[in-house]
Design a protein around this motif. Structure first.
Motif: not given
Lengths: 364, 93
Positions: A97-113
């Motif tokens: 849910e948090r990731l979905a919210e971040l995406a809604r706020r305009g997050l462009a890309a994610v790096q996972v280590s």
């Protein structure tokens, strides 16, 4: 004085807190004074000042940036400023849910280590259980249609599994796989004896990465960053000191790189005390190694000086005690033996020494 | 090289924006970016997923006049972007 170029990227280290304790963490082991993290208003100001200075990309990193409860607000601010906003995360504390919210706020890309494809080895390196949650986090990134970068720090214990990391990134639908050999600063320098791989293992890994890059061209970018300990050439650290990247540490210290605050001979300033543009353009710490005037021989007359910028200042400081020296990773450095000794020593002692797990930076 | 029949469009991860410092167009993607000259920006503005590469080249020729290397230049530019996974609609034989 070399005129200041304009930075393209802001690395916003939102916190040094992290649930993981990776033995190669690039956060500083010690800082001069532990100060509180910047608050939301201060970070928003940093983002605005960075955009005005010319920054177009922001990497929200740490520590673990998800531990900041105001991450959503900061993503929204960055996005409103038209910054390309990357979340650099372990993935461990992520919720869908948090990731979905971040995406809604305009997050462009994610790096996972990822520490490893083997759960037991991943646990040994990170000090905690991580693999399951990371796999889940990466899957959510793709489900939400965000571009995914898989990042793997390579070292002696996982370098032979490059083909497995390629398969993992493919299976996860990553856009990009970063296979980054450890740089031996911060906690990685503390653990160097256990981490430096053999030259033979690196050659095998490099060939595997090259073959994957060829096979996956146009589908997934495969990046293999050669380790400077084995190339006998310095890496162009940060693309040159204070040249295109500006880092702001959790406590507000503006830096040319993540480790720069550990160079005892330099002083840096906080965004709480001075506008970012002034710090970038005029402060002593940023000016110290900008351009070429500071260079000693053999850098000063070297034809590669505009390619590698004399290498890593932090490495010169931590291995030689002189931040203005030629990076000892360079074969032309009169002190290259320091790196050769560490590399060959590690090659001889196959057995791992006790690992020192990362802690939050302590005050010196 | 990209096929003349491909109908390229920007990949979702890529974003175009104006560089306020230089007036140029920036193509941004995860942790990277490219500064495009006017020609590059114009080519990309034609990559709408509808036009094929042949039509993109024809549109440019009409606007700016034909020149010997135009087709190759456009295809080379688009191929470079495709290799970086910055385009969709390029997997046409």
């Amino acid at each position: 004085m070399t005129p200041a170029p304009r930075p393209y990227t802001l690395v916003a280290e939102l916190t040094y807190r992290c649930p993981l304790r990776c033995v190669y963490c690039s956060n500083p082991v010690r800082v001069d004074r532990v100060r509180p993290e910047l608050d939301t208003a201060a970070w928003r100001k940093v983002l605005r000042e960075a955009a005005a200075l010319g920054v177009v990309q922001v990497n929200l990193s740490g520590g673990e940036p998800l531990l900041r409860e105001d991450l959503e607000e900061l993503v929204a601010e960055a996005s409103a400023l038209d910054l390309y906003t990357n979340l650099i995360t372990s993935g461990v504390p992520l919720e869908r849910e948090r990731l979905a919210e971040l995406a809604r706020r305009g997050l462009a890309a994610v790096q996972v280590s990822f520490q490893d494809v083997r759960a037991d080895e991943a646990r040994r390196i990170a000090g905690v259980e991580t693999l399951e949650r990371k796999l889940q986090a990466a899957a959510w990134v793709r489900e939400l249609d965000l571009p995914l970068t898989v990042n793997v720090v390579l070292h002696r214990a996982n370098v032979e599994r490059v083909p497995d990391f390629v398969a993992l990134a493919e299976r996860l639908g990553a856009e990009r796989l970063e296979l980054a050999n450890t740089t031996y600063l911060g906690w990685a320098l503390e653990n160097r004896g256990s981490l430096v791989p053999s030259r033979a293992a690196i050659e095998v890994a490099r060939a595997a990465a090259r073959a994957a890059a060829e096979r996956l061209r146009g589908r997934m970018e495969v990046l293999f960053v050669l380790p400077d300990y084995h190339t006998d050439l310095p890496r162009p650290c940060m693309g040159g000191w204070a040249r295109s990247i500006v880092v702001v540490a959790p406590d507000g210290l503006a830096l040319p790189c993540h480790q720069a605050r550990t160079i005892a001979s330099l002083s840096f300033e906080s965004v709480a005390d001075r506008p970012l543009a002034e710090i970038w353009n005029d402060s002593a710490g940023f000016r110290a190694f900008r351009g070429e005037a500071w260079m000693q021989e053999p850098c000063r007359s070297c034809e590669r000086r505009a390619i590698d910028f004399g290498g890593c200042r932090c490495q010169a400081f931590h291995l030689l005690g002189d931040a203005a020296a030629t990076d000892p990773a360079c074969r032309l450095s009169p002190r290259h033996g320091v790196v050769l000794a560490a590399r060959d020593g590690a090659e001889r002692s196959a057995a791992a020494v006790d690992l020192v797990y990362r802690r939050a930076p302590a005050a010196t | 090289m990209i096929s003349l029949d491909a109908r390229p469009r920007l990949a979702p991860k890529a974003r175009l924006r104006k560089d306020e410092k230089t007036g140029e167009t920036l193509l941004l993607y995860p942790e990277r970016g490219l500064s495009l000259n006017a020609t590059g920006a114009e080519i990309l503005s034609l990559c709408d997923g509808e036009r094929c590469v042949r039509e993109i080249i024809a549109a440019l020729a009409e606007r700016h006049g034909e020149h010997a290397s135009l087709a190759d230049d456009v295809r080379e530019f688009l191929t470079k972007l495709a290799d970086r996974n910055l385009l969709r609609g390029t997997d046409v034989p």
